[in-house]
Design a protein around this motif. Structure first.
Motif, PDB file in Angstrom:
ATOM      1  N   GLY A 144      50.199  28.053  89.927  1.00  0.00           N
ATOM      2  CA  GLY A 144      50.894  28.411  88.695  1.00  0.00           C
ATOM      3  C   GLY A 144      51.729  27.262  88.161  1.00  0.00           C
ATOM      4  O   GLY A 144      51.810  27.034  86.954  1.00  0.00           O
ATOM      5  N   LYS A 145      52.332  26.486  89.062  1.00  0.00           N
ATOM      6  CA  LYS A 145      53.145  25.354  88.626  1.00  0.00           C
ATOM      7  C   LYS A 145      52.287  24.281  87.968  1.00  0.00           C
ATOM      8  O   LYS A 145      52.693  23.666  86.983  1.00  0.00           O
ATOM      9  CB  LYS A 145      53.905  24.754  89.816  1.00  0.00           C
ATOM     10  CG  LYS A 145      55.161  25.520  90.189  1.00  0.00           C
ATOM     11  CD  LYS A 145      56.076  24.689  91.060  1.00  0.00           C
ATOM     12  CE  LYS A 145      57.394  25.411  91.296  1.00  0.00           C
ATOM     13  NZ  LYS A 145      58.363  24.577  92.035  1.00  0.00           N
ATOM     14  N   THR A 185      51.374  25.507  84.520  1.00  0.00           N
ATOM     15  CA  THR A 185      52.552  25.438  83.654  1.00  0.00           C
ATOM     16  C   THR A 185      52.871  24.006  83.266  1.00  0.00           C
ATOM     17  O   THR A 185      53.211  23.715  82.112  1.00  0.00           O
ATOM     18  CB  THR A 185      53.760  26.073  84.366  1.00  0.00           C
ATOM     19  OG1 THR A 185      53.451  27.441  84.660  1.00  0.00           O
ATOM     20  CG2 THR A 185      55.008  26.017  83.498  1.00  0.00           C
ATOM     21  N   ILE A 221      59.403  33.575  88.947  1.00  0.00           N
ATOM     22  CA  ILE A 221      60.163  32.344  88.728  1.00  0.00           C
ATOM     23  C   ILE A 221      61.221  32.188  89.817  1.00  0.00           C
ATOM     24  O   ILE A 221      61.979  33.119  90.098  1.00  0.00           O
ATOM     25  CB  ILE A 221      60.840  32.384  87.331  1.00  0.00           C
ATOM     26  CG1 ILE A 221      59.800  32.622  86.236  1.00  0.00           C
ATOM     27  CG2 ILE A 221      61.615  31.104  87.085  1.00  0.00           C
ATOM     28  CD1 ILE A 221      58.722  31.582  86.168  1.00  0.00           C
ATOM     29  N   ASP A 263      59.166  23.659  85.043  1.00  0.00           N
ATOM     30  CA  ASP A 263      57.945  24.184  85.654  1.00  0.00           C
ATOM     31  C   ASP A 263      58.115  25.689  85.855  1.00  0.00           C
ATOM     32  O   ASP A 263      58.304  26.414  84.901  1.00  0.00           O
ATOM     33  CB  ASP A 263      57.631  23.457  86.963  1.00  0.00           C
ATOM     34  CG  ASP A 263      57.383  21.966  86.733  1.00  0.00           C
ATOM     35  OD1 ASP A 263      57.002  21.609  85.601  1.00  0.00           O
ATOM     36  OD2 ASP A 263      57.570  21.181  87.669  1.00  0.00           O
ATOM     37  N   LEU A 264      58.063  26.162  87.081  1.00  0.00           N
ATOM     38  CA  LEU A 264      58.299  27.576  87.360  1.00  0.00           C
ATOM     39  C   LEU A 264      59.610  27.784  88.108  1.00  0.00           C
ATOM     40  O   LEU A 264      59.762  28.719  88.891  1.00  0.00           O
ATOM     41  CB  LEU A 264      57.126  28.162  88.165  1.00  0.00           C
ATOM     42  CG  LEU A 264      55.814  28.305  87.394  1.00  0.00           C
ATOM     43  CD1 LEU A 264      54.737  28.906  88.271  1.00  0.00           C
ATOM     44  CD2 LEU A 264      56.005  29.151  86.144  1.00  0.00           C
ATOM     45  N   ASP A 265      60.585  26.891  87.848  1.00  0.00           N
ATOM     46  CA  ASP A 265      61.919  27.009  88.428  1.00  0.00           C
ATOM     47  C   ASP A 265      62.940  27.222  87.311  1.00  0.00           C
ATOM     48  O   ASP A 265      62.884  26.556  86.261  1.00  0.00           O
ATOM     49  CB  ASP A 265      62.296  25.744  89.208  1.00  0.00           C
ATOM     50  CG  ASP A 265      61.508  25.615  90.503  1.00  0.00           C
ATOM     51  OD1 ASP A 265      60.916  26.622  90.929  1.00  0.00           O
ATOM     52  OD2 ASP A 265      61.479  24.508  91.065  1.00  0.00           O
ATOM     53  N   LYS A 307      63.661  35.125  93.437  1.00  0.00           N
ATOM     54  CA  LYS A 307      62.728  35.065  92.321  1.00  0.00           C
ATOM     55  C   LYS A 307      62.971  36.193  91.331  1.00  0.00           C
ATOM     56  O   LYS A 307      63.350  37.304  91.715  1.00  0.00           O
ATOM     57  CB  LYS A 307      61.278  35.146  92.824  1.00  0.00           C
ATOM     58  CG  LYS A 307      60.847  33.937  93.647  1.00  0.00           C
ATOM     59  CD  LYS A 307      59.382  34.045  94.055  1.00  0.00           C
ATOM     60  CE  LYS A 307      58.955  32.793  94.817  1.00  0.00           C
ATOM     61  NZ  LYS A 307      57.511  32.849  95.198  1.00  0.00           N
ATOM     62  N   GLU A 326      58.887  36.424  85.227  1.00  0.00           N
ATOM     63  CA  GLU A 326      58.912  35.497  84.105  1.00  0.00           C
ATOM     64  C   GLU A 326      59.248  36.201  82.790  1.00  0.00           C
ATOM     65  O   GLU A 326      59.819  35.592  81.892  1.00  0.00           O
ATOM     66  CB  GLU A 326      57.566  34.778  83.998  1.00  0.00           C
ATOM     67  CG  GLU A 326      57.590  33.614  83.017  1.00  0.00           C
ATOM     68  CD  GLU A 326      56.277  32.881  82.973  1.00  0.00           C
ATOM     69  OE1 GLU A 326      56.261  31.768  82.437  1.00  0.00           O
ATOM     70  OE2 GLU A 326      55.271  33.416  83.464  1.00  0.00           O
ATOM     71  N   ARG A 362      55.984  30.260  77.204  1.00  0.00           N
ATOM     72  CA  ARG A 362      55.213  31.193  78.030  1.00  0.00           C
ATOM     73  C   ARG A 362      54.026  31.749  77.246  1.00  0.00           C
ATOM     74  O   ARG A 362      52.911  31.852  77.759  1.00  0.00           O
ATOM     75  CB  ARG A 362      56.106  32.333  78.491  1.00  0.00           C
ATOM     76  CG  ARG A 362      55.318  33.322  79.311  1.00  0.00           C
ATOM     77  CD  ARG A 362      56.134  34.480  79.819  1.00  0.00           C
ATOM     78  NE  ARG A 362      55.186  35.460  80.348  1.00  0.00           N
ATOM     79  CZ  ARG A 362      55.135  36.716  79.945  1.00  0.00           C
ATOM     80  NH1 ARG A 362      55.932  37.153  79.014  1.00  0.00           N
ATOM     81  NH2 ARG A 362      54.249  37.542  80.466  1.00  0.00           N
ATOM     82  N   GLU A 405      53.855  35.165  86.206  1.00  0.00           N
ATOM     83  CA  GLU A 405      54.387  34.427  87.354  1.00  0.00           C
ATOM     84  C   GLU A 405      55.775  34.931  87.753  1.00  0.00           C
ATOM     85  O   GLU A 405      56.517  35.493  86.953  1.00  0.00           O
ATOM     86  CB  GLU A 405      54.482  32.928  87.012  1.00  0.00           C
ATOM     87  CG  GLU A 405      53.164  32.299  86.612  1.00  0.00           C
ATOM     88  CD  GLU A 405      52.222  32.097  87.787  1.00  0.00           C
ATOM     89  OE1 GLU A 405      52.673  32.265  88.946  1.00  0.00           O
ATOM     90  OE2 GLU A 405      51.051  31.776  87.545  1.00  0.00           O
TER      91      GLU A 405
END
Length: 821
Positions: free
Chosen positions: A713-714, A717, A493, A534-536, A505, A508, A690, A491
């Motif tokens: 993806g979020k 995750t 990020i 999450d993905l942040d 971004k 990951e 991960r 992913e």
């Protein structure tokens, strides 16, 4: 082996009609099949490996061998390749002899791109030859009709086996082979490759029960030596000190494209492919047709480019590893490697794309990005000339892959535990598995594990009173087939401030290494990590300059074999006469002012620079291992009050700087760093989370898709993070936590190569105290500014550009000259 079987006259006549002769290795592959043996063929690109692998199949369908018998119905041969594109390419090339000889063979492909109606038809009325991937084969085996479908199977041909046998896709394929062998006991296995470093290891992987004596070793006839040269810049510029893109070469590269019919330009990352492609278009005054190909492009765009290349419509194509394997475009007369090749086998594979004929030299041009890469290019070219290959070692099979396979077996029908154990243990990756180990995996698939067994959604299989394991509900099969697979997307990020403002971004791979409090530079700003949500990646402005190197994209790993050859080249002064003047002078001044890194010893240099204390570790263990080592050393320096401020890693060296000098580097490199600091770092960072997400998806615990809907993806995750937190708290020895740790150690941190550095440090450290930067330190330090990585607590601590550093490193003071006279 040298015994050969008689080639059916129809096939012999076809060879003669084309003016070809049947090569020895092709005859030996046919002889091995006629003798009932499995076979491994290692032959140069252009040696007719694919035809050799299929020759026994063609022979079985030859009228002279059928002797009036009916053409056999059912699936006869499976061809398994790592790439969907390779299967389509083989289908095109295989159809030519089939049609010209007049053989009644139906050939089809099956992959994720195959329409669902054709997939359904293939299970009922299969072709004679099916070209597929490990993932699609695994799904086929999950259907109840698998026993009938594969009962007629005579042969499996595995192409480019080196590309995936040592990884998780290889684990999955090895398990599929055990299932196929159980369904078709007389099944013959064949594997093909041009770049196998350890043939016996691959024979053991290919053979049932690891019995290498059952696998014939077939070696291809040697082809013409490749014509490999290294591009040099003009005398006024010289070989660059740093950088990886080799953008300096674009004008010369364009001239080479104009001089050749078709040029294939390999880069090591997708970013570099896009970058070089754009630079070529900037100088493309003649408007030559130049294309680009990499894995991030849409399928339609890739197919369009592949078709244009096959028709000879492009003069050049910039690509990544997406075209490393087996695609046969005969008009290519030059292969270019931009940047370092990172491995002799990879380079050999790429060189083989040119000419694609055994009797013609493949022409290749290596374009190094910097001085270390020049040495690497020379070492790789020497290895290719000597026929030396490298590659990854085999390791125990993954528990997550095994769990996916067990679920697939249950989808096909009920099974007994003891029968499945015997079947699985016949594969090399899982020869270690015992009854207790399989019971643990079965319990996971049946309940999710102790901490999750209260949730019905994790109950996928159940053991009946009759002793057979079966699905808890038929719908579980559809869910499995919708989600099964080994490849988990990496992913991107989002980097955000707490107020929600996005900065951009990062990959990951980079973000996962960060812990709260770590600082890094991104978008021209020094940032401190607050949390991973999450993905942040939630950050705030840092009060001090960044310590951790920034995102630079995925990197190919430098192989141990090639790293050793580079170190040997540096240590062997008799080889320096082959080097350009500026590279030779670089090493000569290094030897005079400091030491040279030599095999078996670890060179460490310490020197002051702009008011800070620097230490450079010449590990030659690759960027990933050096990055991990940098994380660990800075933590240990912090504990010892040395005030670490940052580090930077390349494939060859690690530079660390701080407020106080490192007097005793051995104390920073004691083996217990892998039991204390390593565990703390992995647990505090996002690395283990991960890794857990990947194994949770592969094992089937967390689903990526529901009918008609794919999770973001979020969402995936979020689900895996919740489960991870539960397991870490209530079941830390859970099967998937163990699998995640294995991945974190092996793939994400390259801890085995970090351990190699520590082993060398324990044997012998050459610690040199210098008054200023050394020549060999210039490349790693100059990359700090190049990658926007500040090196201290204020702007005046930024390092100078490469030439300024080089001037300091290469300068000879009168006092020094007198001292050394």
């Amino acid at each position: 082996m040298h015994d050969v079987s008689a080639l059916p006259p129809e096939i012999e006549a076809w060879f003669a009609g084309r003016g070809w002769r049947v090569r020895q290795h092709q005859s030996e592959m046919l002889a091995a099949a006629d003798a009932g043996q499995h076979a491994l063929l290692v032959a140069d690109t252009g040696a007719g490996k694919t035809l050799a692998g299929f020759l026994p199949t063609l022979a079985d369908f030859a009228p002279s061998r059928l002797a009036g018998k009916k053409v056999p119905d059912g699936l006869h041969t499976l061809y398994v390749s790592p790439l969907k594109a390779l299967g389509h390419d083989v289908q095109r090339n295989l159809m030519t002899p089939v049609e010209e000889i007049g053989l009644a063979i139906r050939i089809e492909t099956r992959s994720g791109d195959t329409p669902s109606d054709r997939k359904a038809r293939q299970r009922v009325r299969p072709p004679h030859v099916l070209l597929t991937t490990p993932e699609s084969l695994s799904l086929l085996l999950s259907y109840p009709e698998a026993a009938e479908l594969f009962g007629s199977l005579k042969r499996v041909v595995i192409d480019e086996v080196h590309a995936f046998a040592t990884g998780k896709r290889g684990d999955l394929l090895a398990l599929c082979l055990t299932r196929l062998q159980a369904l078709a006991p007389d099944l013959q296995r064949a594997a093909l490759s041009a770049t196998v470093a350890d043939p016996d290891a691959y024979r053991a992987w290919l053979a049932p029960w690891g019995d290498i004596d059952s696998v014939a070793m077939v070696e291809g006839e040697p082809g013409a030596d490749p014509d490999v040269s290294i591009l040099l810049p003009g005398e006024e510029t010289g070989v660059p000190w740093s950088g990886h893109a080799a953008a300096w070469a674009v004008p010369q590269l364009y001239e080479e494209i104009q001089r050749h019919k078709t040029t294939l330009i390999f880069t090591n990352t997708r970013f570099l492919a896009e970058y070089i492609f754009q630079l070529l278009w900037d100088v493309n005054e003649a408007h030559l047709p130049i294309g680009i190909h990499h894995g991030s492009l849409a399928k339609e765009a890739r197919r369009k480019v592949e078709g244009a290349m096959a028709r000879g419509e492009l003069r050049a194509l910039v690509c990544t590893a997406s075209l490393d394997l087996g695609v046969d475009w005969g008009d290519i007369d030059l292969v270019v490697q931009m940047g370092a090749p990172k491995g002799s086998s990879r380079l050999l594979q790429r060189i083989g794309r040119a000419n694609h004929r055994l009797d013609l030299s493949s022409k290749a041009l290596l374009v190094p990005g910097n001085r270390f890469e020049f040495l690497e290019a020379m070492a790789a070219a020497d290895a290719v000339a000597a026929g030396q290959r490298d590659g990854e070692d085999f390791r125990p099979g993954g528990l997550d892959v095994l769990a996916q396979h067990v679920m697939g077996c249950a989808c096909a029908g009920p099974f007994r535990e003891e029968d499945l154990l015997a079947e699985i243990r016949s594969s090399l990756p899982y020869a270690w598995l015992d009854a207790a180990g399989l019971s643990r995996v079965l319990d996971f698939v049946a309940t999710g594990g102790y901490a999750l067994r209260a949730y019905d959604r994790f109950k996928r299989i159940v053991k009946g009173r009759d002793g057979f394991w079966r699905l808890t509900h038929p719908e579980q099969a559809a869910r499995h087939r919708l989600n099964a697979g080994i490849i988990v997307d990496n992913e991107m990020i989002e980097v955000r401030f707490r107020n929600g403002r996005a900065l951009g971004k990062v990959e990951e791979n980079f973000a996962a290494q960060l812990s709260p409090g770590d600082t890094f530079r991104f978008a021209g700003t020094d940032l401190e990590v607050e949390q991973f949500r999450d993905l942040d990646l939630i950050v705030r402005a840092s009060k001090s300059s960044a310590q951790i190197p920034s995102y630079t994209g995925l990197r190919l790993a430098l192989t141990t074999h090639l790293a050793d050859k580079v170190r040997d080249l540096i240590a062997d002064r008799s080889q320096w006469g082959r080097l350009p003047d500026d590279v030779r002078e670089w090493l000569e001044v290094q030897a005079w002012r400091s030491h040279l890194p030599v095999p078996g010893r670890l060179l460490i240099e310490s020197f002051p620079h702009r008011g800070l204390a620097y230490t450079t570790y010449y590990t030659f263990e690759g960027w990933n291992a050096n990055q991990s080592l940098g994380m660990l050393i800075t933590r240990r320096m912090e504990d010892r009050g040395l005030g670490p401020l940052g580090f930077n890693a390349t494939d060859y060296a690690l530079a660390v700087w701080g407020l106080k000098p490192v007097e005793d580097p051995a104390a920073l490199l004691s083996p217990d760093i892998l039991t204390h600091e390593f565990v703390d770092w992995v647990q505090q960072s996002h690395l283990l989370r991960r890794a857990f997400r990947e194994v949770a998806v592969i094992s089937g615990l967390v689903e990526r898709q529901h009918p008609g809907k794919k999770k973001t993806g979020k969402q995936v995750t979020f689900s895996t993070d919740l489960i991870y937190d539960v397991l870490r708290k209530y079941e830390p020895d859970h099967l998937l936590i163990e699998a995640a740790w294995a991945d974190a150690r092996a793939r994400m941190t390259d801890v085995a190569r970090v351990a190699d550095v520590l082993d060398r440090a324990a044997r012998q450290i050459d610690h040199v105290q210098l008054e200023r930067i050394s020549p060999l330190s210039v490349p790693v330090l100059s990359m700090i500014g190049r990658e926007s990585l500040p090196a201290g607590s204020a702007d005046d601590l930024l390092l100078e550009e490469a030439e300024s550093l080089a001037s300091a490193a290469m300068r000879v003071d009168r006092s020094e000259a007198d001292d050394n006279a």
